[in-house]
Design an enzyme around this catalytic site. Sequence first.
Site, mmCIF file in Angstrom:
data_model
loop_
_atom_site.group_PDB
_atom_site.id
_atom_site.type_symbol
_atom_site.label_atom_id
_atom_site.label_comp_id
_atom_site.label_asym_id
_atom_site.label_seq_id
_atom_site.Cartn_x
_atom_site.Cartn_y
_atom_site.Cartn_z
ATOM 1 N N ASP A 1 0.853 -1.186 0.000
ATOM 2 C CA ASP A 1 0.000 0.000 0.000
ATOM 3 C C ASP A 1 0.890 1.236 0.000
ATOM 4 O O ASP A 1 1.796 1.357 0.849
ATOM 5 C CB ASP A 1 -0.901 -0.014 1.238
ATOM 6 C CG ASP A 1 -1.956 1.075 1.198
ATOM 7 O OD1 ASP A 1 -3.006 0.857 0.581
ATOM 8 O OD2 ASP A 1 -1.713 2.156 1.771
ATOM 9 N N GLU B 1 -4.182 2.452 -4.635
ATOM 10 C CA GLU B 1 -2.734 2.361 -4.453
ATOM 11 C C GLU B 1 -2.326 1.026 -3.836
ATOM 12 O O GLU B 1 -1.207 0.870 -3.363
ATOM 13 C CB GLU B 1 -2.233 3.520 -3.582
ATOM 14 C CG GLU B 1 -2.630 3.466 -2.120
ATOM 15 C CD GLU B 1 -4.014 4.027 -1.848
ATOM 16 O OE1 GLU B 1 -4.273 4.353 -0.682
ATOM 17 O OE2 GLU B 1 -4.838 4.122 -2.780
#
Length: 306
Positions: A61, A113
Amino acid sequence: VELASRSLYQVIIYEEELEAARTDPLTGLRNKKFFYEIMPQAFDRAALNPESNPLSLIMMDGDHFKSINDNYGHQVGDQMLQDLAKTLRACVRSDEGDSRGGPGDYLIRYGGEEFLIVMENTDVRRACDIGERIRSAVENKSDWPGGIAKWTMSLGIATYPFDGKNADELLQRADTALYYVKEELGRNKVCHTQQVPKSFKSAKAAAAIGGELGVFDPAALLQSLATAQKTGILTVQARDGKQLWLLFEGGKPVQARLGKFAGSPAIVEFITTFEEGNFNFQEKVFSGKETMTKLPKLDETFNVAK
């Protein structure tokens, strides 16, 4: 010849559409659909000799990515993700394994993301080494778009057969390790799920999926949850007030209710009569070996026939 030519053309079009459906258009990496397609094959290969052919999953992440979008704009954010994809490619084995149908590393943009790497024949130690290689490469990269000098990533890792018996369990364990990094270790770290204290409970809420149904979507919705091996409760509200309640365990429908219909007839009624409406799926969430979300069950009259 003309008939054969048309048939071959249709095959080519189908293959191109299938490839596009498995590929993230922004980064060129594989997408979530591909992840749930490749995992059963990867697990089958690993299951032949789990001790010698472990399967590792890295969930990543980008740290504080929302602030990048807010401060620099979504165009720069998209360019950041494209550059990140290139950096990830340079850190792992060739991801051409999927085209050969054999073992390999599979780079996947899971959403936003969030990125995943599925690594066959990869034990805990090697997975952690690769995770650290990725973390260091991202941290040391200084030529990000928009003049951004530094960006970091948090990484969580889980390994079959020690940390999960299916894709859903492995994903949950890696996700727990990722959130341990973000909530307890200050981000920009690599953590294997076996390093997460048993007492840790992530503040992350149970995953919820929601949206609107369109014409002919009911069966596709059920199929997507089954393919993803989801465990949780699906509720669908039609425009005329009818409501479906359906309990999934590992992608299999267990109980169903729709008005006067119970069990399998409720599912048939849903597929054949719902053309539009709103749906919500509340997923069962795990933390380590503990279950964080309990799912209600109805009496046995609502069981779906095997």
